[in-house]
Design an enzyme around this catalytic site. Sequence first.
Site, PDB file in Angstrom:
ATOM      1  N   CYS A 258     -12.449   6.398 -16.792  1.00 45.99           N
ATOM      2  CA  CYS A 258     -12.212   7.548 -15.429  1.00 45.99           C
ATOM      3  C   CYS A 258     -13.757   8.109 -15.669  1.00 45.99           C
ATOM      4  CB  CYS A 258     -11.536   8.434 -14.935  1.00 45.99           C
ATOM      5  SG  CYS A 258     -12.596   9.498 -13.626  1.00 45.99           S
TER       6      CYS A 258
ATOM      7  N   CYS B 172      -8.556   6.936 -11.244  1.00 50.24           N
ATOM      8  CA  CYS B 172      -7.913   7.638 -12.254  1.00 50.24           C
ATOM      9  C   CYS B 172      -7.046   7.793 -12.571  1.00 50.24           C
ATOM     10  CB  CYS B 172      -8.179   9.132 -12.502  1.00 50.24           C
ATOM     11  SG  CYS B 172      -8.257   9.822 -14.356  1.00 50.24           S
TER      12      CYS B 172
ATOM     13  N   TYR C 157      -3.722  -7.444 -13.347  1.00 54.59           N
ATOM     14  CA  TYR C 157      -4.572  -7.561 -11.850  1.00 54.59           C
ATOM     15  C   TYR C 157      -6.115  -8.010 -11.466  1.00 54.59           C
ATOM     16  CZ  TYR C 157      -1.369  -4.534 -10.007  1.00 54.59           C
ATOM     17  OH  TYR C 157      -0.508  -3.799  -9.420  1.00 54.59           O
TER      18      TYR C 157
ATOM     19  N   HIS D 141       0.278  -0.833   0.799  1.00 53.29           N
ATOM     20  CA  HIS D 141      -0.125  -0.849  -0.466  1.00 53.29           C
ATOM     21  C   HIS D 141      -1.238  -0.303  -0.741  1.00 53.29           C
ATOM     22  CE1 HIS D 141       4.600  -3.006   0.183  1.00 53.29           C
ATOM     23  NE2 HIS D 141       4.274  -1.388   0.476  1.00 53.29           N
TER      24      HIS D 141
ATOM     25  N   CYS E 238     -13.576  12.279 -15.025  1.00 56.84           N
ATOM     26  CA  CYS E 238     -12.748  13.539 -15.874  1.00 56.84           C
ATOM     27  C   CYS E 238     -13.231  12.944 -17.549  1.00 56.84           C
ATOM     28  CB  CYS E 238     -11.017  13.529 -16.229  1.00 56.84           C
ATOM     29  SG  CYS E 238     -10.563  11.685 -16.484  1.00 56.84           S
TER      30      CYS E 238
ATOM     31  N   CYS F 250      -6.580  14.289 -11.821  1.00 56.93           N
ATOM     32  CA  CYS F 250      -7.620  13.907 -11.955  1.00 56.93           C
ATOM     33  C   CYS F 250      -7.757  13.092 -10.558  1.00 56.93           C
ATOM     34  CB  CYS F 250      -8.484  12.859 -12.547  1.00 56.93           C
ATOM     35  SG  CYS F 250     -10.303  12.523 -12.594  1.00 56.93           S
TER      36      CYS F 250
ATOM     37  N   ARG G  10      -5.670 -11.614 -10.683  1.00 68.36           N
ATOM     38  CA  ARG G  10      -6.047 -11.654  -9.981  1.00 68.36           C
ATOM     39  C   ARG G  10      -6.650 -11.126  -8.064  1.00 68.36           C
ATOM     40  NH1 ARG G  10      -1.004  -7.902  -8.458  1.00 68.36           N
ATOM     41  NH2 ARG G  10      -1.306  -8.566  -6.400  1.00 68.36           N
TER      42      ARG G  10
HETATM   43  C1  BV8 Z   1       8.211   3.336  -2.375  1.00 70.14           C
HETATM   44  C2  BV8 Z   1       1.162  -3.201  -4.584  1.00 70.14           C
HETATM   45  C3  BV8 Z   1       9.341   5.988  -2.136  1.00 70.14           C
HETATM   46  C4  BV8 Z   1       1.751  -3.534  -6.092  1.00 70.14           C
HETATM   47  C5  BV8 Z   1       3.967  -3.753  -3.971  1.00 70.14           C
HETATM   48  C6  BV8 Z   1      14.507   1.469  -0.308  1.00 70.14           C
HETATM   49  C7  BV8 Z   1      13.822   2.581   0.278  1.00 70.14           C
HETATM   50  C8  BV8 Z   1      12.573   3.225  -0.330  1.00 70.14           C
HETATM   51  C9  BV8 Z   1      12.240   2.841  -1.578  1.00 70.14           C
HETATM   52  C10 BV8 Z   1      13.398   2.035  -1.854  1.00 70.14           C
HETATM   53  C11 BV8 Z   1      14.129   1.456  -1.314  1.00 70.14           C
HETATM   54  N1  BV8 Z   1      14.979   0.283  -2.031  1.00 70.14           N
HETATM   55  C12 BV8 Z   1      14.318   0.468  -2.889  1.00 70.14           C
HETATM   56  C13 BV8 Z   1      12.883   0.869  -2.630  1.00 70.14           C
HETATM   57  C14 BV8 Z   1      11.888   1.149  -4.050  1.00 70.14           C
HETATM   58  C15 BV8 Z   1      10.779   0.163  -3.356  1.00 70.14           C
HETATM   59  C16 BV8 Z   1      11.529  -1.794  -3.473  1.00 70.14           C
HETATM   60  O1  BV8 Z   1      11.551  -1.821  -2.696  1.00 70.14           O
HETATM   61  N2  BV8 Z   1      12.150  -2.507  -4.342  1.00 70.14           N
HETATM   62  C17 BV8 Z   1      12.578  -3.562  -3.902  1.00 70.14           C
HETATM   63  C18 BV8 Z   1      11.765  -4.661  -4.936  1.00 70.14           C
HETATM   64  C19 BV8 Z   1      13.724  -3.842  -3.408  1.00 70.14           C
HETATM   65  N3  BV8 Z   1       9.842   0.489  -2.994  1.00 70.14           N
HETATM   66  C20 BV8 Z   1       8.809   1.523  -3.377  1.00 70.14           C
HETATM   67  O2  BV8 Z   1       9.164   1.639  -4.628  1.00 70.14           O
HETATM   68  C21 BV8 Z   1       8.345   1.616  -2.538  1.00 70.14           C
HETATM   69  N4  BV8 Z   1       7.983   3.104  -2.202  1.00 70.14           N
HETATM   70  O3  BV8 Z   1       8.959   3.959  -1.101  1.00 70.14           O
HETATM   71  O4  BV8 Z   1       8.423   5.496  -2.832  1.00 70.14           O
HETATM   72  C22 BV8 Z   1      10.417   6.010  -3.705  1.00 70.14           C
HETATM   73  C23 BV8 Z   1       9.315   6.726  -4.250  1.00 70.14           C
HETATM   74  C24 BV8 Z   1      10.994   6.127  -5.816  1.00 70.14           C
HETATM   75  C25 BV8 Z   1      12.014   5.628  -5.451  1.00 70.14           C
HETATM   76  C26 BV8 Z   1      11.888   5.406  -4.258  1.00 70.14           C
HETATM   77  C27 BV8 Z   1      11.530   5.636  -3.900  1.00 70.14           C
HETATM   78  C28 BV8 Z   1       7.051   0.662  -3.140  1.00 70.14           C
HETATM   79  C29 BV8 Z   1       6.639  -0.746  -2.537  1.00 70.14           C
HETATM   80  C30 BV8 Z   1       5.336  -1.595  -2.777  1.00 70.14           C
HETATM   81  C31 BV8 Z   1       4.883  -1.766  -4.399  1.00 70.14           C
HETATM   82  N5  BV8 Z   1       3.924  -2.002  -4.540  1.00 70.14           N
HETATM   83  N6  BV8 Z   1       2.767  -4.186  -4.098  1.00 70.14           N
HETATM   84  C32 BV8 Z   1       0.913  -5.295  -6.140  1.00 70.14           C
HETATM   85  O5  BV8 Z   1       0.524  -5.501  -5.708  1.00 70.14           O
HETATM   86  O6  BV8 Z   1       0.674  -5.347  -7.329  1.00 70.14           O
HETATM   87  S1  BV8 Z   1       4.916  -4.707  -3.298  1.00 70.14           S
HETATM   88  C33 BV8 Z   1       4.508  -6.624  -3.036  1.00 70.14           C
HETATM   89  O7  BV8 Z   1       5.728  -6.690  -2.515  1.00 70.14           O
HETATM   90  C34 BV8 Z   1       3.356  -6.989  -1.945  1.00 70.14           C
HETATM   91  O8  BV8 Z   1       2.763  -5.772  -2.048  1.00 70.14           O
HETATM   92  C35 BV8 Z   1       4.332  -8.051  -1.020  1.00 70.14           C
HETATM   93  O9  BV8 Z   1       3.079  -7.956  -0.061  1.00 70.14           O
HETATM   94  C36 BV8 Z   1       5.193  -6.993  -1.249  1.00 70.14           C
HETATM   95  C37 BV8 Z   1       6.395  -7.540  -0.032  1.00 70.14           C
HETATM   96  O10 BV8 Z   1       6.354  -8.828  -0.484  1.00 70.14           O
HETATM   97  P1  BV8 Z   1       5.560  -9.869   0.275  1.00 70.14           P
HETATM   98  O11 BV8 Z   1       4.548  -9.595   0.607  1.00 70.14           O
HETATM   99  O12 BV8 Z   1       7.003 -10.558   1.663  1.00 70.14           O
HETATM  100  O13 BV8 Z   1       6.164 -11.429  -0.024  1.00 70.14           O
HETATM  101  P2  BV8 Z   1       7.074 -12.291  -0.835  1.00 70.14           P
HETATM  102  O14 BV8 Z   1       6.416 -13.546  -2.218  1.00 70.14           O
HETATM  103  O15 BV8 Z   1       8.429 -11.584  -1.260  1.00 70.14           O
HETATM  104  O16 BV8 Z   1       7.471 -12.971   0.294  1.00 70.14           O
HETATM  105  C38 BV8 Z   1       6.712 -13.790   0.657  1.00 70.14           C
HETATM  106  C39 BV8 Z   1       7.153 -14.799   2.319  1.00 70.14           C
HETATM  107  O17 BV8 Z   1       5.960 -15.367   2.947  1.00 70.14           O
HETATM  108  C40 BV8 Z   1       8.281 -15.741   2.559  1.00 70.14           C
HETATM  109  O18 BV8 Z   1       9.298 -14.614   3.410  1.00 70.14           O
HETATM  110  C41 BV8 Z   1       7.708 -16.851   2.303  1.00 70.14           C
HETATM  111  O19 BV8 Z   1       8.955 -17.874   2.868  1.00 70.14           O
HETATM  112  C42 BV8 Z   1       6.626 -16.663   3.590  1.00 70.14           C
HETATM  113  N7  BV8 Z   1       5.750 -17.501   2.910  1.00 70.14           N
HETATM  114  C43 BV8 Z   1       5.208 -18.541   2.437  1.00 70.14           C
HETATM  115  N8  BV8 Z   1       4.171 -19.398   2.378  1.00 70.14           N
HETATM  116  C44 BV8 Z   1       3.926 -19.056   3.619  1.00 70.14           C
HETATM  117  C45 BV8 Z   1       4.923 -17.764   4.486  1.00 70.14           C
HETATM  118  N9  BV8 Z   1       4.857 -17.457   5.812  1.00 70.14           N
HETATM  119  C46 BV8 Z   1       4.213 -18.459   6.406  1.00 70.14           C
HETATM  120  N10 BV8 Z   1       3.812 -18.791   5.847  1.00 70.14           N
HETATM  121  C47 BV8 Z   1       3.284 -19.048   4.676  1.00 70.14           C
HETATM  122  N11 BV8 Z   1       2.060 -20.313   4.283  1.00 70.14           N
END
Ligand code: BV8
Length: 292
Positions: free
Chosen positions: A190, A134, A72, A126, A193, A139, A75
């Site tokens: 933190c 924390c 982080y 996100h 706490c 906390c 980033r």
């Molecule tokens: C949750 C912060 C309840 C951290 C991120 C169904 C329902 C609910 C949940 C789930 C589900 N199925 C699975 C899950 C679990 C999980 C999930 O979705 N897993 C995936 C991998 C299958 N979801 C969660 O855990 C979410 N929580 O739902 O809570 C819950 C709780 C417990 C259990 C179940 C449910 C929380 C998800 C949040 C994760 N945190 N980020 C950090 O950044 O460090 S997500 C992370 O991925 C970023 O935020 C990022 O933005 C995001 C998505 O990725 P993209 O932005 O799409 O980026 P990517 O590289 O994939 O794609 C880029 C795209 O841009 C491509 O298409 C490319 O072609 C295009 N591109 C590239 N260059 C360009 C371009 N387009 C235009 N111009 C360009 N120049």
Amino acid sequence: MPRNPNYNSIPAFHAKLARSRRILAVCGAGLSASSGLPTFRGADGLWRNYEATALASPKAFKNDPGMVWMFYAYRRHMALRAEPNAGHYALAELARQNPEFLCLSQNVDNLHIRANHPSGQLKLLHGSLFALKCSSPTCSYTEPENLESPLCPALAAAAVDAPSSPTEIHPLLDTTKPLPTIPPSSLPHCAQCQTALLRPGVVWFGESLDSDMLADMDEWIRREKVDVVLVVGTSSLVWPAAGIAEAARGPGTSVVHVNVDAESPEGLARLVDKEDFSFGGDAAEVLPRLLE
Ligand code: BV8
């Protein structure tokens, strides 16, 4: 379902936009690619030998908080050095022109805010790299915005600029060298706490998104028909963000994809309704043309 014969026609989209009022955007890492920030799943999406998603989780933080903080800190530093691009500014301008435009972003890089996007028309699904909180569940300490880099001396190795020459590799990405091990005692703690570690104020995989934000978003979508949903630079793989566009679709709604892969089979497969559009190219270049 027949595909819109004008799915990639900007004049046809402009005609739709001219008769639209309620507009929603769902943005992903591709929007910030042109600002020099790596996407999650692109070729540069791997961080050393790790998938970013393996580092963005409570389990990773529990197992090795030093490693996660290096990820982080790296980033944060890159995002501070990046600038918003024309795509961020085009979305901010649309918000100023149209109070019925709401931008939902998965991006945590702060670039929408630095593009002066009106805060009432932006939801960071996100969280933000620059928010801190924390890590103790008991906390309540939070810091909405901390722009220091490095956050502490132990993270200085991560807070260095990417090398200018393409042949050089960022020290943190050089897998031939071991990552410095940081003892938890040297990581940010933190102030409230006085015991637990601070953590980035982002939503990790396996964590729920902010429930109030989700409720506000659902209320906005249900309030009245959505005319246009812009899906910008996202692989739509991460839930629940991935489901928003279809949840917002109503009779006559146009879902409009902006993605470099728009003309690929995956891109074309996203055109599921005769009202949909899909524009290939860099969001920083395509969005200003679509929204001019
Ligand atoms: C949750 C912060 C309840 C951290 C991120 C169904 C329902 C609910 C949940 C789930 C589900 N199925 C699975 C899950 C679990 C999980 C999930 O979705 N897993 C995936 C991998 C299958 N979801 C969660 O855990 C979410 N929580 O739902 O809570 C819950 C709780 C417990 C259990 C179940 C449910 C929380 C998800 C949040 C994760 N945190 N980020 C950090 O950044 O460090 S997500 C992370 O991925 C970023 O935020 C990022 O933005 C995001 C998505 O990725 P993209 O932005 O799409 O980026 P990517 O590289 O994939 O794609 C880029 C795209 O841009 C491509 O298409 C490319 O072609 C295009 N591109 C590239 N260059 C360009 C371009 N387009 C235009 N111009 C360009 N120049």
